[in-house]
Design a protein around this motif. Structure first.
Motif, PDB file in Angstrom:
ATOM      1  N   LEU A   1       0.821  -1.204   0.000  1.00  0.00           N
ATOM      2  CA  LEU A   1       0.000   0.000   0.000  1.00  0.00           C
ATOM      3  C   LEU A   1       0.859   1.258   0.000  1.00  0.00           C
ATOM      4  O   LEU A   1       0.494   2.271  -0.615  1.00  0.00           O
ATOM      5  CB  LEU A   1      -0.928  -0.017   1.219  1.00  0.00           C
ATOM      6  N   ARG A   2       2.017   1.208   0.663  1.00  0.00           N
ATOM      7  CA  ARG A   2       2.868   2.405   0.737  1.00  0.00           C
ATOM      8  C   ARG A   2       3.266   2.874  -0.658  1.00  0.00           C
ATOM      9  O   ARG A   2       3.256   4.065  -0.948  1.00  0.00           O
ATOM     10  CB  ARG A   2       4.111   2.139   1.577  1.00  0.00           C
ATOM     11  N   ARG A   3       3.591   1.942  -1.544  1.00  0.00           N
ATOM     12  CA  ARG A   3       3.986   2.330  -2.896  1.00  0.00           C
ATOM     13  C   ARG A   3       2.855   3.082  -3.594  1.00  0.00           C
ATOM     14  O   ARG A   3       3.103   4.039  -4.334  1.00  0.00           O
ATOM     15  CB  ARG A   3       4.384   1.099  -3.712  1.00  0.00           C
ATOM     16  N   ARG A   4       1.616   2.686  -3.349  1.00  0.00           N
ATOM     17  CA  ARG A   4       0.490   3.336  -4.023  1.00  0.00           C
ATOM     18  C   ARG A   4       0.033   4.605  -3.309  1.00  0.00           C
ATOM     19  O   ARG A   4      -0.578   5.468  -3.925  1.00  0.00           O
ATOM     20  CB  ARG A   4      -0.665   2.342  -4.169  1.00  0.00           C
ATOM     21  N   LEU A   5       0.357   4.722  -2.028  1.00  0.00           N
ATOM     22  CA  LEU A   5      -0.017   5.925  -1.285  1.00  0.00           C
ATOM     23  C   LEU A   5       1.032   7.032  -1.407  1.00  0.00           C
ATOM     24  O   LEU A   5       0.797   8.147  -0.966  1.00  0.00           O
ATOM     25  CB  LEU A   5      -0.233   5.595   0.195  1.00  0.00           C
ATOM     26  N   ILE A   6       2.180   6.688  -1.990  1.00  0.00           N
ATOM     27  CA  ILE A   6       3.228   7.686  -2.229  1.00  0.00           C
ATOM     28  C   ILE A   6       3.415   7.784  -3.745  1.00  0.00           C
ATOM     29  O   ILE A   6       4.189   7.019  -4.335  1.00  0.00           O
ATOM     30  CB  ILE A   6       4.554   7.297  -1.554  1.00  0.00           C
ATOM     31  N   PRO A   7       2.700   8.683  -4.400  1.00  0.00           N
ATOM     32  CA  PRO A   7       2.767   8.755  -5.864  1.00  0.00           C
ATOM     33  C   PRO A   7       4.180   8.965  -6.402  1.00  0.00           C
ATOM     34  O   PRO A   7       4.485   8.528  -7.516  1.00  0.00           O
ATOM     35  CB  PRO A   7       1.860   9.943  -6.194  1.00  0.00           C
ATOM     36  N   CYS A   8       5.030   9.604  -5.623  1.00  0.00           N
ATOM     37  CA  CYS A   8       6.420   9.873  -6.042  1.00  0.00           C
ATOM     38  C   CYS A   8       7.385   8.850  -5.460  1.00  0.00           C
ATOM     39  O   CYS A   8       8.575   9.152  -5.270  1.00  0.00           O
ATOM     40  CB  CYS A   8       6.817  11.283  -5.614  1.00  0.00           C
ATOM     41  N   PHE A   9       6.916   7.648  -5.186  1.00  0.00           N
ATOM     42  CA  PHE A   9       7.658   6.633  -4.439  1.00  0.00           C
ATOM     43  C   PHE A   9       9.101   6.466  -4.927  1.00  0.00           C
ATOM     44  O   PHE A   9      10.047   6.508  -4.140  1.00  0.00           O
ATOM     45  CB  PHE A   9       6.929   5.292  -4.529  1.00  0.00           C
ATOM     46  N   ASP A  10       9.297   6.269  -6.226  1.00  0.00           N
ATOM     47  CA  ASP A  10      10.629   5.972  -6.753  1.00  0.00           C
ATOM     48  C   ASP A  10      11.589   7.138  -6.550  1.00  0.00           C
ATOM     49  O   ASP A  10      12.745   6.944  -6.134  1.00  0.00           O
ATOM     50  CB  ASP A  10      10.547   5.602  -8.235  1.00  0.00           C
ATOM     51  N   ASP A  11      11.133   8.358  -6.822  1.00  0.00           N
ATOM     52  CA  ASP A  11      11.996   9.525  -6.634  1.00  0.00           C
ATOM     53  C   ASP A  11      12.226   9.812  -5.149  1.00  0.00           C
ATOM     54  O   ASP A  11      13.323  10.244  -4.752  1.00  0.00           O
ATOM     55  CB  ASP A  11      11.385  10.750  -7.309  1.00  0.00           C
TER      56      ASP A  11
ATOM     57  N   ARG B   1      -4.051  22.164  -0.878  1.00  0.00           N
ATOM     58  CA  ARG B   1      -3.611  21.779  -2.221  1.00  0.00           C
ATOM     59  C   ARG B   1      -2.918  20.428  -2.189  1.00  0.00           C
ATOM     60  O   ARG B   1      -3.160  19.579  -3.045  1.00  0.00           O
ATOM     61  CB  ARG B   1      -2.698  22.863  -2.787  1.00  0.00           C
ATOM     62  N   TYR B   2      -2.038  20.215  -1.210  1.00  0.00           N
ATOM     63  CA  TYR B   2      -1.344  18.932  -1.079  1.00  0.00           C
ATOM     64  C   TYR B   2      -2.355  17.792  -0.938  1.00  0.00           C
ATOM     65  O   TYR B   2      -2.213  16.745  -1.576  1.00  0.00           O
ATOM     66  CB  TYR B   2      -0.446  18.927   0.163  1.00  0.00           C
ATOM     67  N   SER B   3      -3.363  17.986  -0.082  1.00  0.00           N
ATOM     68  CA  SER B   3      -4.358  16.933   0.160  1.00  0.00           C
ATOM     69  C   SER B   3      -5.162  16.631  -1.099  1.00  0.00           C
ATOM     70  O   SER B   3      -5.411  15.460  -1.429  1.00  0.00           O
ATOM     71  CB  SER B   3      -5.298  17.349   1.295  1.00  0.00           C
ATOM     72  N   ARG B   4      -5.555  17.665  -1.796  1.00  0.00           N
ATOM     73  CA  ARG B   4      -6.359  17.476  -3.004  1.00  0.00           C
ATOM     74  C   ARG B   4      -5.567  16.733  -4.080  1.00  0.00           C
ATOM     75  O   ARG B   4      -6.066  15.778  -4.693  1.00  0.00           O
ATOM     76  CB  ARG B   4      -6.831  18.828  -3.529  1.00  0.00           C
ATOM     77  N   ILE B   5      -4.337  17.147  -4.306  1.00  0.00           N
ATOM     78  CA  ILE B   5      -3.528  16.523  -5.354  1.00  0.00           C
ATOM     79  C   ILE B   5      -3.155  15.095  -4.967  1.00  0.00           C
ATOM     80  O   ILE B   5      -3.161  14.190  -5.819  1.00  0.00           O
ATOM     81  CB  ILE B   5      -2.277  17.382  -5.624  1.00  0.00           C
ATOM     82  N   TRP B   6      -2.857  14.874  -3.699  1.00  0.00           N
ATOM     83  CA  TRP B   6      -2.553  13.512  -3.231  1.00  0.00           C
ATOM     84  C   TRP B   6      -3.729  12.581  -3.495  1.00  0.00           C
ATOM     85  O   TRP B   6      -3.541  11.467  -4.025  1.00  0.00           O
ATOM     86  CB  TRP B   6      -2.215  13.544  -1.744  1.00  0.00           C
ATOM     87  N   LEU B   7      -4.940  13.017  -3.187  1.00  0.00           N
ATOM     88  CA  LEU B   7      -6.111  12.180  -3.403  1.00  0.00           C
ATOM     89  C   LEU B   7      -6.295  11.886  -4.889  1.00  0.00           C
ATOM     90  O   LEU B   7      -6.580  10.733  -5.277  1.00  0.00           O
ATOM     91  CB  LEU B   7      -7.361  12.861  -2.833  1.00  0.00           C
TER      92      LEU B   7
ATOM     93  N   LEU C   1      -5.914   7.911  -6.341  1.00  0.00           N
ATOM     94  CA  LEU C   1      -7.063   7.325  -7.034  1.00  0.00           C
ATOM     95  C   LEU C   1      -6.657   6.852  -8.430  1.00  0.00           C
ATOM     96  O   LEU C   1      -7.075   5.789  -8.881  1.00  0.00           O
ATOM     97  CB  LEU C   1      -8.208   8.336  -7.116  1.00  0.00           C
ATOM     98  N   GLN C   2      -5.794   7.616  -9.082  1.00  0.00           N
ATOM     99  CA  GLN C   2      -5.291   7.211 -10.399  1.00  0.00           C
ATOM    100  C   GLN C   2      -4.429   5.954 -10.297  1.00  0.00           C
ATOM    101  O   GLN C   2      -4.349   5.174 -11.261  1.00  0.00           O
ATOM    102  CB  GLN C   2      -4.482   8.342 -11.022  1.00  0.00           C
ATOM    103  N   LEU C   3      -3.793   5.745  -9.141  1.00  0.00           N
ATOM    104  CA  LEU C   3      -2.967   4.558  -8.927  1.00  0.00           C
ATOM    105  C   LEU C   3      -3.784   3.355  -8.475  1.00  0.00           C
ATOM    106  O   LEU C   3      -3.224   2.283  -8.241  1.00  0.00           O
ATOM    107  CB  LEU C   3      -1.876   4.865  -7.895  1.00  0.00           C
ATOM    108  N   GLY C   4      -5.091   3.528  -8.335  1.00  0.00           N
ATOM    109  CA  GLY C   4      -5.971   2.407  -8.032  1.00  0.00           C
ATOM    110  C   GLY C   4      -6.192   2.118  -6.571  1.00  0.00           C
ATOM    111  O   GLY C   4      -6.658   1.029  -6.212  1.00  0.00           O
ATOM    112  N   VAL C   5      -5.887   3.062  -5.692  1.00  0.00           N
ATOM    113  CA  VAL C   5      -6.149   2.864  -4.267  1.00  0.00           C
ATOM    114  C   VAL C   5      -7.658   2.895  -4.031  1.00  0.00           C
ATOM    115  O   VAL C   5      -8.354   3.795  -4.509  1.00  0.00           O
ATOM    116  CB  VAL C   5      -5.449   3.942  -3.422  1.00  0.00           C
ATOM    117  N   SER C   6      -8.164   1.902  -3.309  1.00  0.00           N
ATOM    118  CA  SER C   6      -9.604   1.789  -3.089  1.00  0.00           C
ATOM    119  C   SER C   6     -10.076   2.766  -2.015  1.00  0.00           C
ATOM    120  O   SER C   6      -9.280   3.256  -1.205  1.00  0.00           O
ATOM    121  CB  SER C   6      -9.962   0.364  -2.667  1.00  0.00           C
TER     122      SER C   6
END
Length: 229
Positions: free
Chosen positions: A22-32, A164-170, A174-179
């Protein structure tokens, strides 16, 4: 621990089994995010083998990333959740030089013998005065020339930025498929967050006696900052 800290630990223990995926999907910038932290270690490392303390280690993900590219001598994984550390035991092969320590980072003794101290998405659970104290104790725990890296969730400089951070994170997760169920669980955990701005934390590191203090990466609410002993 306070009642609030105990409740937060219960939530993280509840979600320990699925935490890594889940951490990988909850952190959109995970790799960087983690890639920058690893690059900082590689740029700094002068010794062939390093002793590492992971503060708020959780399942040991950050330490495992470091170990994938660096030779670690002693490794201490410190976390308030025994269930999280049990997951970490499955990540690392049996090794007498790896310690799994259940302790509250807000008042734990970090010792004074580490080349590298790392932390990922953990210190933001503490109040600001506790963060400052943790930074002071980490500074004392490092050997001369040692490095501290914090890959962290941070607050914006103002309320508008936080919104802004909260809105963009959500939007991104969602685009990464988090339910929706996973988002609800994440929000349960985030209800205990006490994030501070990057500028405040860089100042606190400086006040604690760190040199070469810098923020090397930031993407909305995720940032990587560091300092040297």
């Amino acid at each position: 621990m306070s009642n609030e800290e105990v409740s937060a630990s219960v939530l993280f223990s509840r979600d320990a089994g699925d935490y890594d995926d889940l951490r990988r999907r909850l952190i959109p910038c995970f790799d960087d995010f983690y890639g920058t932290a690893l690059k900082l270690v590689q740029e700094w490392q002068a010794l062939p083998t390093i002793d590492v303390l992971d503060v708020g280690a959780g399942t040991g993900m950050f330490s495992a990333i470091v170990q994938s590219k660096c030779s670690i001598g002693r490794l201490c994984l410190l976390d308030g959740s025994a269930a999280m550390l049990e997951q970490a035991r499955h990540r690392f092969p049996p090794n007498e030089h790896v310690e799994y320590r259940v302790a509250d980072m807000a008042n734990a003794d970090f010792g004074n013998e580490w080349d590298l101290v790392v932390s990922a998405l953990a210190i933001h659970h503490l109040a600001d005065d506790e963060k400052r104290d943790v930074y002071r104790r980490i500074r004392r725990a490092l050997k001369p020339g040692g490095l501290f890296i914090n890959a962290e969730q941070v607050a914006g400089p103002n309320t508008n930025a936080d919104e802004r951070y909260s809105r963009i994170w959500l939007e991104q997760i969602l685009q990464l498929g988090v339910s929706e169920q996973e988002i609800d669980k994440a929000r349960d955990r985030m209800s205990y967050d006490k994030c501070a701005s990057v500028s405040s934390q860089l100042q606190w590191l400086t006040d604690a006696g760190f040199s070469d203090v810098d923020c090397s990466f930031k993407s909305w609410r995720f940032a990587v900052f560091s300092g040297r002993a």
